[in-house]
Design an enzyme around this catalytic site. Structure first.
Site, PDB file in Angstrom:
ATOM      1  CG  ASP A  83      -1.926   1.029   1.313  1.00 31.19           C
ATOM      2  OD1 ASP A  83      -2.404   1.429   0.243  1.00 31.19           O
ATOM      3  OD2 ASP A  83      -2.286   1.451   2.440  1.00 31.19           O
ATOM      4  CG  HIS A  84      -0.502   4.809   0.180  1.00 27.04           C
ATOM      5  ND1 HIS A  84      -0.960   5.767  -0.693  1.00 27.04           N
ATOM      6  CD2 HIS A  84      -1.583   4.400   0.874  1.00 27.04           C
ATOM      7  CE1 HIS A  84      -2.264   5.939  -0.526  1.00 27.04           C
ATOM      8  NE2 HIS A  84      -2.677   5.108   0.411  1.00 27.04           N
ATOM      9  CG  ASP A 105       0.742   7.598  -3.427  1.00 29.10           C
ATOM     10  OD1 ASP A 105       0.650   8.483  -4.300  1.00 29.10           O
ATOM     11  OD2 ASP A 105       0.248   7.705  -2.291  1.00 29.10           O
ATOM     12  CB  SER A 215     -11.780   4.333   7.956  1.00 30.34           C
ATOM     13  OG  SER A 215     -10.953   3.217   8.017  1.00 30.34           O
ATOM     14  CG  ASN A 234      -7.082   0.648  -0.108  1.00 31.37           C
ATOM     15  OD1 ASN A 234      -7.413  -0.349  -0.740  1.00 31.37           O
ATOM     16  ND2 ASN A 234      -5.936   1.269  -0.312  1.00 31.37           N
TER      17      ASN A 234
HETATM   18  P1  13P Z   1      -8.372   4.880   6.003  1.00 35.54           P
HETATM   19  O1  13P Z   1      -7.318   4.688   7.035  1.00 35.54           O
HETATM   20  O2  13P Z   1      -8.878   6.263   5.962  1.00 35.54           O
HETATM   21  O3  13P Z   1      -9.415   3.824   6.085  1.00 35.54           O
HETATM   22  O4  13P Z   1      -7.647   4.659   4.580  1.00 35.54           O
HETATM   23  C1  13P Z   1      -7.047   3.441   4.321  1.00 35.54           C
HETATM   24  C2  13P Z   1      -6.270   3.490   3.073  1.00 35.54           C
HETATM   25  O5  13P Z   1      -6.577   4.201   2.139  1.00 35.54           O
HETATM   26  C3  13P Z   1      -5.095   2.646   2.981  1.00 35.54           C
HETATM   27  O6  13P Z   1      -4.399   2.840   1.788  1.00 35.54           O
HETATM   28  O1  G3H Z   2      -3.333   5.129   3.590  1.00 36.82           O
HETATM   29  C1  G3H Z   2      -2.416   4.881   4.369  1.00 36.82           C
HETATM   30  C2  G3H Z   2      -2.530   3.728   5.259  1.00 36.82           C
HETATM   31  O2  G3H Z   2      -3.536   3.935   6.213  1.00 36.82           O
HETATM   32  C3  G3H Z   2      -1.207   3.361   5.856  1.00 36.82           C
HETATM   33  O3  G3H Z   2      -0.886   4.179   6.928  1.00 36.82           O
HETATM   34  O4  G3H Z   2       1.519   4.704   6.592  1.00 36.82           O
HETATM   35  O5  G3H Z   2       0.441   4.872   8.844  1.00 36.82           O
HETATM   36  O6  G3H Z   2       0.883   2.650   7.824  1.00 36.82           O
HETATM   37  P1  G3H Z   2       0.606   4.104   7.577  1.00 36.82           P
HETATM   38 ZN    ZN Z   3      -4.608   4.860   1.045  1.00 40.83          ZN
END
Ligand code: 13P
Ligand code: G3H
Ligand code: ZN
Length: 292
Positions: A83-84, A105, A215, A234
């Site tokens: 993720d990211h 990203d 979320s 997500n």
């Molecule tokens: P939230 O933490 O706002 O649910 O977003 C999650 C997310 O986008 C992880 O990439």
């Molecule tokens: O969108 C980002 C995710 O919620 C990951 O968050 O970088 O704090 O692990 P983090």
């Molecule tokens: Zn995200």
């Protein structure tokens, strides 16, 4: 069992449900998410961020996900995704570590730099048979931007096709009013620009769209987003809130308890409940039964 993300995407599209992508950072959060998938007989994406990799170590978190997915999840299909990813290096490391999907990203860069960095990551991922997600428009946290800026950061539908053609991404994260993090859960969720989302989907109908920052998003918004083209959703913050809120309660209720297992089990269950509710909402409950 661990499967390739492409298999989950194909299955979700064939069976008309939405894939939940849930962030995990350690043994406990992975257990909670996988237990939810098992109880709901649901396919699931587990994703780790660079910060989680830094926290747990790439090899450790990969091994945790791999072991739990293969040993404890039976034939529930699970895909592992970065993720990211913010650098080519972390993308490359996750590809080498066996992830079936990565995200590059570079969304906060100007369009052309986003294209160049994303394409570099996509090409590397594809050479190893790994799926790649890019982000066009920037999904911010509410604390980071004014209302005006949030709108300016949204994905421009007219750029979507060019971005996809130039980068070769398999999935695309869009900014359509969605925001990351906890502030929206305290101040109220600004809601999705559904017309914009539908226009992006019309421009690139074959690219599964990913909704970050989900979320706290109410069922009606989720359903409308899915109708307008979202395939992957997500979720992170609400799992963290459930986990840590329960942890605080557990410690307060029994200040003499010192067995980490006794202290952490209620938090695993609280996180599991959040994931179970989302799997029901996404229509993915029971769908593992139809996965060949
Ligand atoms: P939230 O933490 O706002 O649910 O977003 C999650 C997310 O986008 C992880 O990439
Ligand atoms: O969108 C980002 C995710 O919620 C990951 O968050 O970088 O704090 O692990 P983090
Ligand atoms: Zn995200």
């Amino acid at each position: 069992m661990l499967v390739h993300l492409s298999q989950l995407v194909a299955h979700a599209q064939a069976h008309h449900y939405t894939l939940g992508a849930f962030n995990v950072e350690n043994l406990e959060t992975t257990l909670g998410a996988v237990q939810a998938a098992v109880r709901k007989k649901s396919p699931i994406i587990l994703q780790v961020s660079e910060r989680s990799i830094e926290y747990a170590g790439l090899r450790a978190i990969t091994t945790i996900v791999h072991t739990i997915a293969t040993v404890q999840a039976g034939n529930i299909p699970i895909a592992l995704h970065l993720d990211h990813g913010r650098s080519f290096r972390s993308v490359a490391e996750c590809v080498q570590a066996g992830f079936s999907s990565i995200m590059m990203d570079a969304s906060d860069m100007p369009f052309i730099e986003n294209v160049i960095l994303t394409k570099q990551a996509v090409d590397f991922a594809h050479r190893k048979g790994v799926y790649a997600q890019g982000e066009l428009g920037v999904v911010k946290g509410l604390e980071e931007v004014s209302e005006e800026e949030r709108k300016a950061y949204m994905t421009k539908p007219e750029e979507a096709l060019e971005f996809v053609e130039k980068t070769g991404v398999d999935t695309l994260a869009v900014a359509v009013g969605n925001v990351h993090g906890i502030i929206k859960m305290q101040k109220g969720n600004p809601g999705l620009d559904l017309e914009r989302l539908a226009a992006i989907h019309r421009a690139i109908p074959d690219i599964p769209l990913v909704l970050h920052g989900a979320s706290g998003l109410p069922t009606a918004q989720i359903a409308a987003g899915v109708k307008a083209g979202i395939v992957i959703i997500n979720i992170d913050t609400e799992m963290r809130i459930a986990f840590t809120k329960t942890l605080r309660q557990t410690l307060l209720e029994d200040p003499d308890e010192f067995d980490p297992r006794a202290i952490l089990t209620p938090s695993i269950e609280a996180l599991r409940t959040v994931v179970e509710e989302r799997l029901d909402m996404f229509g993915s409950t029971g769908m593992a039964d139809t996965f060949a």
